[in-house]
Design an enzyme around this catalytic site. Structure first.
Site, PDB file in Angstrom:
ATOM      1  N   MET A  55      46.321  40.546  43.636  1.00  0.00           N
ATOM      2  CA  MET A  55      47.339  39.668  44.220  1.00  0.00           C
ATOM      3  C   MET A  55      47.513  40.019  45.701  1.00  0.00           C
ATOM      4  O   MET A  55      48.536  39.701  46.306  1.00  0.00           O
ATOM      5  CB  MET A  55      48.655  39.813  43.458  1.00  0.00           C
ATOM      6  N   GLY A  56      46.531  40.708  46.272  1.00  0.00           N
ATOM      7  CA  GLY A  56      46.595  41.045  47.691  1.00  0.00           C
ATOM      8  C   GLY A  56      47.452  42.262  47.970  1.00  0.00           C
ATOM      9  O   GLY A  56      47.763  43.042  47.063  1.00  0.00           O
ATOM     10  N   HIS A  78      45.575  48.183  48.698  1.00  0.00           N
ATOM     11  CA  HIS A  78      45.748  49.609  48.990  1.00  0.00           C
ATOM     12  C   HIS A  78      44.570  50.367  48.412  1.00  0.00           C
ATOM     13  O   HIS A  78      43.641  49.746  47.848  1.00  0.00           O
ATOM     14  CB  HIS A  78      47.092  50.104  48.441  1.00  0.00           C
ATOM     15  N   GLU A  79      44.617  51.706  48.511  1.00  0.00           N
ATOM     16  CA  GLU A  79      43.473  52.525  48.071  1.00  0.00           C
ATOM     17  C   GLU A  79      43.134  52.320  46.589  1.00  0.00           C
ATOM     18  O   GLU A  79      41.988  52.489  46.184  1.00  0.00           O
ATOM     19  CB  GLU A  79      43.757  54.013  48.320  1.00  0.00           C
ATOM     20  N   HIS A  86      43.222  49.428  44.930  1.00  0.00           N
ATOM     21  CA  HIS A  86      42.311  48.275  44.895  1.00  0.00           C
ATOM     22  C   HIS A  86      40.938  48.670  45.426  1.00  0.00           C
ATOM     23  O   HIS A  86      39.907  48.281  44.885  1.00  0.00           O
ATOM     24  CB  HIS A  86      42.847  47.144  45.780  1.00  0.00           C
ATOM     25  N   GLN A 142      52.965  34.694  36.162  1.00  0.00           N
ATOM     26  CA  GLN A 142      53.240  36.017  35.583  1.00  0.00           C
ATOM     27  C   GLN A 142      54.545  36.613  36.095  1.00  0.00           C
ATOM     28  O   GLN A 142      54.854  37.760  35.802  1.00  0.00           O
ATOM     29  CB  GLN A 142      52.058  36.962  35.804  1.00  0.00           C
ATOM     30  N   GLY A 193      42.676  48.356  37.293  1.00  0.00           N
ATOM     31  CA  GLY A 193      43.170  49.722  37.435  1.00  0.00           C
ATOM     32  C   GLY A 193      43.892  50.198  36.177  1.00  0.00           C
ATOM     33  O   GLY A 193      44.556  49.420  35.488  1.00  0.00           O
ATOM     34  N   GLN A 198      48.009  46.087  30.730  1.00  0.00           N
ATOM     35  CA  GLN A 198      47.283  44.898  31.210  1.00  0.00           C
ATOM     36  C   GLN A 198      45.785  45.036  30.899  1.00  0.00           C
ATOM     37  O   GLN A 198      45.145  44.102  30.415  1.00  0.00           O
ATOM     38  CB  GLN A 198      47.509  44.737  32.713  1.00  0.00           C
TER      39      GLN A 198
HETATM   40  O1  PAF Z   1      47.084  43.415  38.430  1.00  0.00           O
HETATM   41  C1  PAF Z   1      47.241  42.418  39.162  1.00  0.00           C
HETATM   42  O2  PAF Z   1      47.256  42.495  40.389  1.00  0.00           O
HETATM   43  C2  PAF Z   1      47.435  41.047  38.513  1.00  0.00           C
HETATM   44  O3  PAF Z   1      48.150  41.144  37.338  1.00  0.00           O
HETATM   45  C3  PAF Z   1      46.102  40.289  38.295  1.00  0.00           C
HETATM   46  C4  PAF Z   1      45.209  41.023  37.300  1.00  0.00           C
HETATM   47  C5  PAF Z   1      45.372  40.124  39.612  1.00  0.00           C
HETATM   48  C6  PAF Z   1      46.376  38.908  37.718  1.00  0.00           C
HETATM   49  O4  PAF Z   1      47.147  38.146  38.584  1.00  0.00           O
END
Ligand code: PAF
Length: 283
Positions: free
Chosen positions: A31-32, A35-36, A38, A62, A148, A154
């Site tokens: 979702m942008g 950070h480290e 990602h 969500q 992650g 998730q």
């Molecule tokens: O973990 C996230 O950033 C979000 O839940 C995802 C997997 C990108 C779905 O929108």
């Protein structure tokens, strides 16, 4: 050279072409506000796959009505720079209008695993996550997708969806990346005040203490939960959402610590809702 693709049709065409060339595609959905954490997923994709796609989309389905969709940090220009330097192949930036056109009414839901932890305190959250992730899988058609372990529930919910719906994607989880003082990296850490940032350290500290207790022979999940709660609640501005000592795959809770146990927490620190977890193996 990083390509930026905004259209769903173009993304599908790119993916077909790359697959026809016999290449393996890796996708990191985000979702942008990168950070480290990602970056570790993106680096894994670059190492393990031939072509790497990163998507950025703040997914409205969500977020609950009282959650932070409006204020979720959006840092697109900085994210683009980070991704260019990381040397990914495609940044996929779909629009809300294309992903959720008027009349959108189809959702995918994983049943039991979403009844616990974040699924319990954020109704509808996982329905939104699985729906957008399935859509991204259908559009990008990756061989492997990277997520992650900070969002462990998730990750498990997505693995279950992939298995149950026979999707042709390998789901790869990567370890939590932490700040020097142990705080798990998260886009929401930006919401922390200076004092909140200090209090937030208590999450990883409590997890570590719980692990030590289990390793030293503590077997009562209630004692572990109480110990964690005490450590967190004595810090200013904290409010525990949940503390769970549970099975790492189905999230069910038991009275006794089993061979492999997940300790998962969600705690409000000021405006930030933070999560963290640790898997502990009984010795
Ligand atoms: O973990 C996230 O950033 C979000 O839940 C995802 C997997 C990108 C779905 O929108």
């Amino acid at each position: 050279m990083m390509e930026i693709i905004t259209s769903i049709g173009e993304m599908k065409t790119w993916s077909r072409r790359i697959r026809d060339e016999g290449k393996v595609i890796g996708l990191t959905p985000t979702m942008g506000c990168l950070h480290e954490g990602h970056l570790s997923l993106i680096k894994a994709s670059i190492t393990e796959c031939d072509s790497t796609v990163v998507s950025i989309f703040v997914n409205p389905t969500q977020f609950g009505p009282d959650e932070d969709l409006g204020s979720y940090p959006r840092t697109l220009e900085a994210d683009k720079e980070v991704l260019r330097s990381a040397d990914i192949d495609v940044l996929f930036l779909p629009t809300k209008e294309d992903l959720y056109p008027d009349g959108f009414q189809s959702f995918v839901e994983v049943d039991n695993k979403t009844k616990y932890l974040c699924g319990k305190s954020r109704p509808g959250f996982f329905r939104g996550v699985t729906t957008i992730v399935l859509k991204l899988f259908n559009i990008v058609n990756p061989d492997t997708a990277f997520f992650g372990e900070k969002d462990r529930q998730q990750l498990e919910v997505i693995r279950t969806m992939v298995r149950d719906l026979n999707l042709n994607v390998t789901v790869t989880g990567k370890p939590i990346v932490r700040e020097d003082d142990g705080l798990a990296m998260s886009s929401r850490n930006r919401y922390l005040s200076e004092e909140g940032r200090l209090s937030a350290r208590s999450l990883s500290q409590a997890l570590e203490t719980a692990q030590t207790s289990i390793e030293q022979g503590e077997r009562s999940t209630e004692t572990i939960r109480n110990k964690i709660r005490q450590m967190i609640e004595k810090r200013n501005g904290t409010e525990v959402d949940y503390i769970s000592v549970c099975d790492p795959e189905d999230f069910s809770e038991h009275k006794e610590i089993r061979s492999k146990t997940l300790i998962a927490l969600a705690v409000r620190v000021g405006n930030a809702r933070l999560i963290d977890n640790r898997i502990v193996e009984r010795t």
